[in-house]
Design an enzyme around this catalytic site. Sequence first.
Site, PDB file in Angstrom:
ATOM      1  N   HIS A 251      27.405   3.188  46.594  1.00  0.00           N
ATOM      2  CA  HIS A 251      27.905   4.558  46.617  1.00  0.00           C
ATOM      3  C   HIS A 251      28.359   4.846  48.040  1.00  0.00           C
ATOM      4  CE1 HIS A 251      28.083   8.888  46.291  1.00  0.00           C
ATOM      5  NE2 HIS A 251      27.806   8.832  45.004  1.00  0.00           N
ATOM      6  N   ARG A 271      32.190  16.077  47.447  1.00  0.00           N
ATOM      7  CA  ARG A 271      33.635  15.870  47.533  1.00  0.00           C
ATOM      8  C   ARG A 271      34.349  16.520  46.354  1.00  0.00           C
ATOM      9  NH1 ARG A 271      33.852  10.088  47.283  1.00  0.00           N
ATOM     10  NH2 ARG A 271      31.599  10.179  47.028  1.00  0.00           N
TER      11      ARG A 271
END
Lengths: 653, 251
Positions: A251, A271
């Site tokens: 990740h 995000r």
Amino acid sequence: MTEVERHNYDVVVIGAGGAGLRAAIEARERGLRTAVVCKSLFGKAHTVMAEGGCAASMGNVNSNDNWQVHFRDTMRGGKFLNNWRMAELHAKEAPDRVWELETYGALFDRTPDGKISQRNFGGHTYPRLAHVGDRTGLELIRTMQQKIVSLQQEDYAETGDYEAKLKVFAECTITELLTDDSSGAISGAFGYWRESGRFVLFEAPAVVMATGGIGKSFKVTSNSWEYTGDGHALALRAGATLINMEFVQFHPTGMVWPPSVKGILVTEGVRGDGGVLKNSEGKRFMFDYVPDVFKGQYAETPEEADRWYTDQENNRRTPDLLPRDEVARAINSEVKEGRGSPHGGVFLDIASRMSAEEIKRRLPSMYHQFKELADVDITKEPMEVGPTCHYVMGGIEVDPDSAQSVVPGLFAAGECSGGMHGSNRLGGNSLSDLLVFGRRAGQGAADYVAGLDRRPVVLQSDVDAAARMALLPFDPPESGEPENPYTLHQDLQQTMNDLVGIIRKADEIEQALERLAELKTRMRRVVVEGHRQYNPGWHLAIDLRNMFMVSEAVAKAALMRTESRGGHTRDDYPQLDAEWRKTLLVCSATDDDELVPGIKVERKEQEPMRQDLFELFDVEELSKYYTEEELAAHPDYQSLAAKGNAEAGKEEA
Amino acid sequence: MSYIGQFRVWRGDSNGGSLEDFEVEVNEGEVILDVIHRLQATQAPDLAVRWNCKAGKCGSCSAEINGKPRLMCMTRMSTFSEGETITITPMRAFTVVRDLVTDVSYNYEKARQVPSFQPPEGLAPGEYRMQQVDVERSQEFRKCIECFLCQNTCHVVRDHEENKPAFSGPRFLMRIAELEMHPLDTADRRDMAQDEHGLGYCNITKCCTEVCPEGIHITDNALIPMKERVAGRRYDPVVWLGNKLFRRNRS
Ligand SMILES: Cc1cc2nc3c(=O)[nH]c(=O)nc-3n(C[C@H](O)[C@H](O)[C@H](O)COP(=O)(O)OP(=O)(O)OC[C@H]3O[C@@H](n4cnc5c(N)ncnc54)[C@H](O)[C@@H]3O)c2cc1C
Ligand code: SF4
Ligand code: SF4
Ligand code: FES
């Protein structure tokens, strides 16, 4: 003869995360006597940590969404290596599975018109993730935990016993699957109670594996101690096969500081909701890292990217939301080239893009996490983030419809199964995967049990052997240095992190395999202190067997796959290779070593995508992944070929 | 930046035990759970402790630190001075299994006694409509990570084992409130809250709220409103009549 507590069930579900709980609900609703076994307390499985959301094309926020779009996104995210049938079932069934949770009592965040709200996430064309703030996994686990309680209440009303048909065995670890001598079919599962150390045997014709991932073989990881690849290794030892083990998802955004929290996840929701990545020069570097296969699909300037958050029809999405493998590699390069943050990551900025109130409302646990663990106020300062080992795409090879492995009676769902996500999983596609295939595994097991004319038999000698393996660490070998399981574990993690991590090379992987072989010999000398009652040292020693098998599978498959794709990046073979797209690497156990069997890897041709699904894609897009030969099956292939010839002609002219 | 810290950790099992002294290295940014892990890896390999997420999300690592109920993974070493001896003991309201691990089955039994969500009849999956403002009240309670620190702290059971059968504790009284406030739930658990789960034992001291690592306003938002609802039901003749009529109509 070993002293064991015996239980008899129709199906034993190993794992109480999203996949296991959904499987158990299904099996019980189908009338099977069902046991759920898990290493931690009920309600603490890894799924509880999932933050961002659960992908399902309900189309509540953007009505253009549908299963076909979700299917295409999933295949793209996995670079077309996915088992297309699984991706199809997943995309089609996810909305029903999410809505079903509402009937169990789940309370997702809402849209203004009262439907389930959906958020943006990397690789998903439309806002698609059902969520509850940034604690979606907790909502899933608690909802299903409470559904199980409600089924138990029904059973209580009927029989006076809550556990008549569905019982949870918490803090109980399964160490071995047992199979019938003549048919090779599952006959039961063997394990121990963590609390007392006493052995327990489940006699059952069907086992659903739902044990989650393998992250604890790596040093920097978002995963908890439970993720030791037990399901993967137990299945191997029972004769099942694993696929896609070379694909491990790093990740892009884990915490990097302070050292003790390194690896803990920072949700992609940051995000999705507007946070952007920046390097030490303050530059939004992701615009420089859009790979060819995604050219044209992402914004080219920060201005366009910013407009996209409010107007998705007329703008393209920000490259901050490229699939995870791309973002993780980009961060890796920025840091390598000296543009990293003080503690070796990059910056993730949400503070300058949203009001403090908004941040606290949308991302409460991130706010809390940074404040409490790093003394960083994310409403004022950027976070420092870097890649962390997060998810394994590889897992038990199963039939897409029934979730059955090659071993009769052994089913698998969730992170420990393989195929669905291909070479890279999109965020949010795991929680939906758990629901869709958890249910299917429960169904598959029910159908299988209904069709049996004879119950497979547990052999006493197998039980004795399993007990002996488990007790080995109390029985120090006569010669050689005694080994501390904690030290051995650290050495394994370091090896995998350094040599089979995010960027790989042949010589490093070979070195890793040598080290693994060496570490394996030390495995025999592991000695634990104390007694069997709640002894973490002993528990780790048992889990290490599984970590070694899984690590070897990852390393061997990674060495064989001479291309870069999704969660497998080879420095020495940086390109996608269309020949490899249709090739699966299948791992199985060898019988050379009783304690930690070796791993054999073989190639297998992937089944071609069904024509109607194939035609959901533009031939031009497919041409970035497929061989010419495969493309010929597409109706638009002729025109593509013609165009190609014309262009080639132009160049020559 | 590293130093050697002084720790006293309770070790033993249901038959008894004692505090043991340890000296353990402490590094910058660490939390209590890091220290416990280092202790396991270097000095006490069989030290029993529960943990999972190490990020305050799973509610496994509850213990008492210098007598205060806390999550070990969210208690930073920087909140203590270097010379201080830190005492770590298991949760007091539950029987010890071993070392820092306690038997929390009481909580799972209580959870099972709360009647589950009851959806309205005839509402198909996918047709649920609820407003954000209406779900938010229950959502606050659904943040609960089941660390059971509130259960451990509430004076009704903390030193009164005998109250356990009649009292479900703040966590599960809050669960009842959560269902009562669910916009679509159709069951009525008010009598039960009082009669079977011991809502009346709670004298709103707010100790549970103080220890909740999720910052849930257990007392103000769940327990007090629940008490008001029960009171309203018991003494308000209009509610009483309405209920009677409603029941009669249904049967
Ligand atoms: C921090 C974090 C955030 C994430 N966020 C998201 C997200 O927003 N969206 C998304 O889709 N995905 C997310 N993921 C991924 C997703 O959460 C996991 O892939 C998923 O929860 C795995 O679920 P599972 O049911 O397969 O297994 P788990 O939930 O991990 O459960 C595994 C179960 O198996 C049990 N078990 C294991 N071994 C044994 C054994 N030997 N004997 C008995 N029991 C055993 C364990 O005790 C546990 O109960 C996230 C992952 C992490 C780590
Ligand atoms: S407010 Fe009630 S439930 Fe909470 S600690 Fe006090 S008495 Fe116990
Ligand atoms: S209400 Fe708070 S203190 Fe109580 S169990 Fe839940 S999270 Fe823990
Ligand atoms: S380890 Fe999960 S809350 Fe502490």
